[in-house]
Design an enzyme around this catalytic site. Structure first.
Site, PDB file in Angstrom:
ATOM      1  N   GLU A   1       0.805  -4.087  -7.604  1.00 28.51           N
ATOM      2  CA  GLU A   1       0.526  -5.182  -6.678  1.00 28.51           C
ATOM      3  C   GLU A   1      -0.963  -5.524  -6.586  1.00 28.51           C
ATOM      4  OE1 GLU A   1       3.046  -6.638  -6.360  1.00 28.51           O
ATOM      5  OE2 GLU A   1       4.451  -5.951  -4.832  1.00 28.51           O
TER       6      GLU A   1
ATOM      7  N   HIS B   1       2.808   4.897  -5.025  1.00 27.93           N
ATOM      8  CA  HIS B   1       4.104   4.520  -5.586  1.00 27.93           C
ATOM      9  C   HIS B   1       5.061   5.687  -5.438  1.00 27.93           C
ATOM     10  CE1 HIS B   1       7.145   3.021  -8.395  1.00 27.93           C
ATOM     11  NE2 HIS B   1       6.628   1.830  -8.129  1.00 27.93           N
TER      12      HIS B   1
HETATM   13  N1  ACO Z   1      -2.487   4.147   1.650  1.00 26.47           N
HETATM   14  C1  ACO Z   1      -2.690   5.223   2.443  1.00 26.47           C
HETATM   15  N2  ACO Z   1      -1.872   6.290   2.472  1.00 26.47           N
HETATM   16  C2  ACO Z   1      -0.811   6.240   1.674  1.00 26.47           C
HETATM   17  C3  ACO Z   1      -0.547   5.180   0.810  1.00 26.47           C
HETATM   18  C4  ACO Z   1      -1.434   4.097   0.822  1.00 26.47           C
HETATM   19  N3  ACO Z   1      -1.250   3.031   0.042  1.00 26.47           N
HETATM   20  N4  ACO Z   1       0.595   5.427   0.121  1.00 26.47           N
HETATM   21  C5  ACO Z   1       1.043   6.617   0.551  1.00 26.47           C
HETATM   22  N5  ACO Z   1       0.189   7.113   1.473  1.00 26.47           N
HETATM   23  C6  ACO Z   1       0.295   8.384   2.178  1.00 26.47           C
HETATM   24  C7  ACO Z   1       1.403   8.364   3.216  1.00 26.47           C
HETATM   25  O1  ACO Z   1       0.932   7.908   4.456  1.00 26.47           O
HETATM   26  C8  ACO Z   1       1.808   9.821   3.247  1.00 26.47           C
HETATM   27  O2  ACO Z   1       0.902  10.538   4.024  1.00 26.47           O
HETATM   28  P1  ACO Z   1       1.427  11.736   4.978  1.00 26.47           P
HETATM   29  O3  ACO Z   1       2.121  12.705   4.027  1.00 26.47           O
HETATM   30  O4  ACO Z   1       0.188  12.255   5.574  1.00 26.47           O
HETATM   31  O5  ACO Z   1       2.389  11.099   5.929  1.00 26.47           O
HETATM   32  C9  ACO Z   1       1.609  10.277   1.796  1.00 26.47           C
HETATM   33  O6  ACO Z   1       0.646   9.384   1.241  1.00 26.47           O
HETATM   34  C10 ACO Z   1       2.873  10.168   0.991  1.00 26.47           C
HETATM   35  O7  ACO Z   1       3.414   8.926   1.235  1.00 26.47           O
HETATM   36  P2  ACO Z   1       4.908   8.561   1.012  1.00 26.47           P
HETATM   37  O8  ACO Z   1       5.295   7.563   2.035  1.00 26.47           O
HETATM   38  O9  ACO Z   1       5.767   9.760   0.833  1.00 26.47           O
HETATM   39  O10 ACO Z   1       4.854   7.840  -0.357  1.00 26.47           O
HETATM   40  P3  ACO Z   1       6.030   7.044  -0.895  1.00 26.47           P
HETATM   41  O11 ACO Z   1       6.120   7.487  -2.280  1.00 26.47           O
HETATM   42  O12 ACO Z   1       7.235   7.120  -0.100  1.00 26.47           O
HETATM   43  O13 ACO Z   1       5.489   5.550  -0.688  1.00 26.47           O
HETATM   44  C11 ACO Z   1       4.755   3.402  -1.070  1.00 26.47           C
HETATM   45  C12 ACO Z   1       5.339   4.664  -1.694  1.00 26.47           C
HETATM   46  C13 ACO Z   1       5.711   2.868  -0.005  1.00 26.47           C
HETATM   47  C14 ACO Z   1       4.605   2.368  -2.168  1.00 26.47           C
HETATM   48  C15 ACO Z   1       3.400   3.723  -0.424  1.00 26.47           C
HETATM   49  O14 ACO Z   1       2.534   4.271  -1.390  1.00 26.47           O
HETATM   50  C16 ACO Z   1       2.764   2.513   0.250  1.00 26.47           C
HETATM   51  O15 ACO Z   1       3.083   2.251   1.399  1.00 26.47           O
HETATM   52  N6  ACO Z   1       1.847   1.796  -0.461  1.00 26.47           N
HETATM   53  C17 ACO Z   1       1.233   0.628   0.101  1.00 26.47           C
HETATM   54  C18 ACO Z   1       2.146  -0.595  -0.044  1.00 26.47           C
HETATM   55  C19 ACO Z   1       2.240  -1.060  -1.476  1.00 26.47           C
HETATM   56  O16 ACO Z   1       1.282  -1.154  -2.212  1.00 26.47           O
HETATM   57  N7  ACO Z   1       3.488  -1.395  -1.875  1.00 26.47           N
HETATM   58  C20 ACO Z   1       3.800  -1.884  -3.230  1.00 26.47           C
HETATM   59  C21 ACO Z   1       4.471  -0.817  -4.031  1.00 26.47           C
HETATM   60  S1  ACO Z   1       4.749  -1.331  -5.705  1.00 26.47           S
HETATM   61  C22 ACO Z   1       6.175  -2.253  -5.624  1.00 26.47           C
HETATM   62  O17 ACO Z   1       7.048  -2.030  -4.843  1.00 26.47           O
HETATM   63  C23 ACO Z   1       6.341  -3.376  -6.566  1.00 26.47           C
END
Ligand code: ACO
Length: 342
Positions: free
Chosen positions: A282, A225
């Site tokens: 989610e 998140h």
């Molecule tokens: N699985 C694997 N790796 C992940 C995940 C995940 N679910 N979430 C983040 N990471 C990784 C990223 O790849 C990144 O790695 P890197 O630094 O090596 O490139 C690192 O963790 C940081 O990620 P960010 O993109 O900076 O995290 P951000 O806070 O921007 O993303 C997000 C948040 C988009 C929700 C992300 O965690 C994600 O894609 N999750 C999966 C999709 C999901 O569950 N979405 C629902 C969110 S809740 C809602 O909106 C109601």
């Protein structure tokens, strides 16, 4: 400068606070744990709007306007049906919230006769009735709608505020917000959570499957998140609602989900040691909506049935400020014309 606007406060709001460090969600002063399961969606909307909603009448008005369109439409994805219907709608905020429920339910009927709304029922019960013809387990859907109705400056709410700041109406703000909600990084994740559970199939395969997915560079849906650095508080209240729905009976699906969640948290901590990645709303949403027999391609639409109340609260707060949102960009392109014709 970051391309994701993280940490940047774009507005002052009196609607809700998401405290990512401590895993708290406060809506108009109330922690989410005191709202889910304690009040119906109608009360949640009253809190958000600081005014009593009339959602039953809103559903009926929406139905009267949209049933001709719905009967003429070819089968479309659920959110496409909602966007189309909202674009054609005229009406107040109750009609918009009513319309999202009417449109989601109609899209789920898939060729079966549509069911008209009944203004005397609760929003959750009528939504289930318009979808399935029955209202069983309406309390669990009500708990879900309350839980996800509002959540600070998420991407779809931000979109709604930008659109409202131009003076565009609430229906337009809701259409734009819905388009933002549909993305897999925002509200499009719960369907893929179930796809992941299906692909894993058995708890014994969870750790290996997750490891391979992360090695292949995939994101695990239902985890991570932007704001929460600890567990999303909504995940816990929804798991509690799911427990009440299932009367805390053990089930193979929940055992699989628990194994996948544990394996994912362990693997994410190893793969991304600098980034606390926890279970988000989610993951529990997917399990709860599946238990309510809602088709997985309607999950984002059901999310919109709730979040539209938050979009409207924010759109109105933004419109009341009377200020157009128009940020600036740092130009990093060339300042002299390249040789040759443009
Ligand atoms: N699985 C694997 N790796 C992940 C995940 C995940 N679910 N979430 C983040 N990471 C990784 C990223 O790849 C990144 O790695 P890197 O630094 O090596 O490139 C690192 O963790 C940081 O990620 P960010 O993109 O900076 O995290 P951000 O806070 O921007 O993303 C997000 C948040 C988009 C929700 C992300 O965690 C994600 O894609 N999750 C999966 C999709 C999901 O569950 N979405 C629902 C969110 S809740 C809602 O909106 C109601």
């Amino acid at each position: 400068m970051t391309s994701g606007l993280e940490g940047i406060k774009v507005v002052e709001t009196r609607i809700s606070e998401v405290d990512g460090a401590h895993g708290r969600l406060i809506v108009r002063g109330y922690p989410i744990e005191e709202l889910t399961g304690a009040i119906p969606f109608e009360r949640m909307v009253a809190l958000l709007w600081e005014a009593e909603p009339h959602l039953g009448e809103g559903r009926v008005r929406a139905w009267e306007q949209l049933q001709g369109l719905l009967q003429a439409l070819p089968p479309l994805p659920v959110c496409a049906t909602v966007r189309l219907g909202l674009s054609a709608l005229q009406g107040d905020r109750d009609t918009i919230v009513g319309a999202v429920a009417v449109l989601v339910a109609a899209a789920c009927r898939r060729g079966r006769p549509l069911i008209a709304p009944d203004a005397s029922r609760s929003h959750a019960a009528d939504l289930l009735r318009m979808m399935h013809g029955e209202t069983a387990a309406a309390e669990a859907l009500d708990a879900y709608l309350v839980t996800v109705a509002e959540h600070g400056m998420n991407a779809s709410t931000f979109a709604a505020r930008i659109i409202a700041s131009t003076g565009a109406g609430l229906a337009g703000a809701s259409v734009g917000a819905l388009a933002a909600l549909e993305g897999p990084l925002h509200g499009g994740a719960p369907g893929p959570v179930l796809d992941m559970l299906d692909a894993i199939g058995d708890p014994s395969r969870a750790a290996a499957w997750i490891e391979q997915a992360l090695r292949d560079g995939h994101r695990l849906m239902g985890f991570g998140h932007r704001i929460y650095r600890v567990r999303d508080p909504r995940a816990d209240v929804l798991r509690a609602a799911l427990g009440r729905l299932k009367q805390n009976q053990p089930s193979a699906r929940l055992a699989l989900a628990d194994a996948v969640e544990a394996a994912a948290l362990e693997a994410l901590a190893r793969h991304k040691p600098g980034r606390p990645l926890q279970t988000n709303v989610e993951f529990a949403t997917a399990l709860l909506l599946e238990a309510l027999a809602i088709p997985r391609d309607a999950f984002t639409g059901i999310f919109a049935c709730a979040r539209v109340a938050g979009w409207i609260a924010h759109a109105q707060e933004q419109a009341a400020s009377g200020r157009l949102m128009r940020p600036d960009a740092e130009y990093v392109g060339p300042r002299t014309a390249p040789a040759g014709r443009p």
